[in-house]
Design a protein around this motif. Structure first.
Motif, mmCIF file in Angstrom:
data_model
loop_
_atom_site.group_PDB
_atom_site.id
_atom_site.type_symbol
_atom_site.label_atom_id
_atom_site.label_comp_id
_atom_site.label_asym_id
_atom_site.label_seq_id
_atom_site.Cartn_x
_atom_site.Cartn_y
_atom_site.Cartn_z
ATOM 1 N N VAL A 1 4.649 5.541 -5.532
ATOM 2 C CA VAL A 1 4.759 5.519 -6.997
ATOM 3 C C VAL A 1 3.798 6.526 -7.608
ATOM 4 O O VAL A 1 4.171 7.320 -8.498
ATOM 5 C CB VAL A 1 4.480 4.105 -7.547
ATOM 6 N N ARG A 2 2.545 6.541 -7.143
ATOM 7 C CA ARG A 2 1.558 7.486 -7.666
ATOM 8 C C ARG A 2 1.967 8.927 -7.382
ATOM 9 O O ARG A 2 1.782 9.813 -8.225
ATOM 10 C CB ARG A 2 0.189 7.198 -7.044
ATOM 11 N N GLY A 3 2.520 9.168 -6.191
ATOM 12 C CA GLY A 3 2.934 10.520 -5.846
ATOM 13 C C GLY A 3 4.048 11.036 -6.750
ATOM 14 O O GLY A 3 4.007 12.187 -7.211
ATOM 15 N N THR B 1 0.829 -1.214 0.000
ATOM 16 C CA THR B 1 0.000 0.000 0.000
ATOM 17 C C THR B 1 0.860 1.260 0.000
ATOM 18 O O THR B 1 0.625 2.186 -0.782
ATOM 19 C CB THR B 1 -0.926 0.000 1.238
ATOM 20 N N ASP B 2 1.875 1.289 0.872
ATOM 21 C CA ASP B 2 2.748 2.460 0.962
ATOM 22 C C ASP B 2 3.503 2.697 -0.350
ATOM 23 O O ASP B 2 3.623 3.842 -0.809
ATOM 24 C CB ASP B 2 3.759 2.281 2.102
ATOM 25 N N LEU B 3 4.022 1.631 -0.949
ATOM 26 C CA LEU B 3 4.799 1.770 -2.186
ATOM 27 C C LEU B 3 3.928 2.218 -3.351
ATOM 28 O O LEU B 3 4.364 3.012 -4.191
ATOM 29 C CB LEU B 3 5.492 0.448 -2.512
ATOM 30 N N ARG B 4 2.698 1.726 -3.414
ATOM 31 C CA ARG B 4 1.780 2.180 -4.464
ATOM 32 C C ARG B 4 1.515 3.679 -4.351
ATOM 33 O O ARG B 4 1.497 4.399 -5.357
ATOM 34 C CB ARG B 4 0.469 1.400 -4.385
ATOM 35 N N LEU B 5 1.320 4.140 -3.115
ATOM 36 C CA LEU B 5 1.103 5.575 -2.898
ATOM 37 C C LEU B 5 2.338 6.387 -3.293
ATOM 38 O O LEU B 5 2.221 7.468 -3.883
ATOM 39 C CB LEU B 5 0.743 5.827 -1.434
#
Length: 332
Positions: free
Chosen positions: A240-242, A234-238
């Motif tokens: 990457v999107r950021g 979850t943290d890594l997806r956020l």
């Protein structure tokens, strides 16, 4: 360290190496300064009751016999399993140590990259070389297990890919701590055999690994590994999107975000790294298996070294004495 000691039944304080670092781009050491800095660190390690300190390339700026003499004087245990004499092929530092903490036998070994910076100047010209990390780890693990080690910790000045290789080739290391990449890892990462954790740039955090023994004293697993992996995804997806959002906005003509070529390159590199880590952690989650029955539990915590953490008086005194004698240039 004093505060942490008061919270738990036992503590094993260690350092992964690279503590004698200096930045020659800004200023060169004055005569005697490198040794004085080593003494300040060694005094601090002793005062904070460090059980083992790994040797990285930075420490080899000093002649190794002098470094060992200083460590003996200040009662600090240096370890390195794969820095060896070129002719005898024997380790020049103690390869590993055993410590008993609250009834649990900890084995600690130290490894350095097989291709450290300034290999010629710091190693080859002194009649030294760096042996295979895999072979050195295998030998150290064999001796530690034979002498009753229930947990084996590797203090690593290895590159991240070297950590993966040693874990794959040498079953028996429960935790690898550190890498030359100095990642910020908020959770234990699973390896082929054992786990990995890194504690970021020197002086920013203290990593705290909590051990809770199970019925099987020689089996260990991360506490709530599934939950940890899920949170990491979850943290890594956020993240990457950021980063993608920043790069996209910066490409628009009227965007308030204006990136230099250098900052754009940094963001793109971060994006590649986050995507690679996201892929690795996602695959790890998909292949997740529950820990063995009766295994002890390990839990990672990162403690930022901010102003809320009080300095230990005697350590601060040793550091201030060094700074007073060798002040840094303003802005560095």
């Amino acid at each position: 360290m004093k505060d942490r000691r008061g919270r738990f039944r036992g503590q094993l304080a260690v350092d992964t190496g690279g503590w004698l670092v200096s930045n020659p781009r800004f200023q060169s050491d004055k005569p005697g300064q490198t040794e004085a800095r080593a003494v300040a660190f060694l005094k601090s390690f002793r005062l904070m009751r460090y059980a083992a300190v790994n040797i990285g390339a930075h420490e080899m700026v000093l002649p190794h016999k002098r470094l060992k003499a200083l460590a003996r004087r200040h009662k600090v245990q240096l370890v390195s399993s794969n820095i060896v004499d070129r002719e005898t092929e024997k380790p020049i530092f103690q390869p590993a140590v055993l410590k008993t903490i609250s009834g649990v036998r900890f084995g600690v070994l130290g490894l350095i990259s097989e291709n450290p910076q300034n290999f010629g100047k710091l190693f080859a010209e002194k009649g030294l070389t760096v042996s295979s990390a895999v072979d050195a780890a295998r030998a150290a693990v064999k001796v530690l297990r034979r002498n009753g080690a229930q947990v084996i910790v590797c203090l690593s000045a290895l590159r991240r890919n070297e950590v993966d290789l040693v874990s794959e080739k040498v079953p028996g290391v429960d935790v690898f701590v550190g890498s030359s990449g100095m990642e910020l890892t908020l959770h234990l990462s699973r390896l082929s055999n054992g786990y990995f954790v890194d504690t970021y740039t020197k002086g920013k955090y203290v990593g705290e690994l909590l051990f809770e023994p199970g019925k099987e004293r020689s089996k260990w697993a991360a506490a709530d590994m599934r939950g940890s992996l899920t949170q990491q995804v979850t943290d890594l997806r956020l993240q990457v999107r950021g980063i993608q959002h920043q790069l996209k906005n910066a490409n628009q003509k009227d965007s308030p975000i204006q990136l230099t070529e250098q900052s754009r390159e940094v963001l793109q590199q971060q994006l590649v790294q986050r995507r690679a880590k996201l892929q690795r952690v996602t695959m790890e989650l998909e292949d997740f298996k529950e820990s063995p029955a009766g295994a002890g539990r390990m839990k990672m915590r990162m403690l930022p070294l901010n102003k809320e953490i009080k300095d230990e008086h005697k350590v601060l005194k040793a550091v201030d004495a060094y700074k007073a004698k060798y002040p840094t240039k303003p802005g560095h």
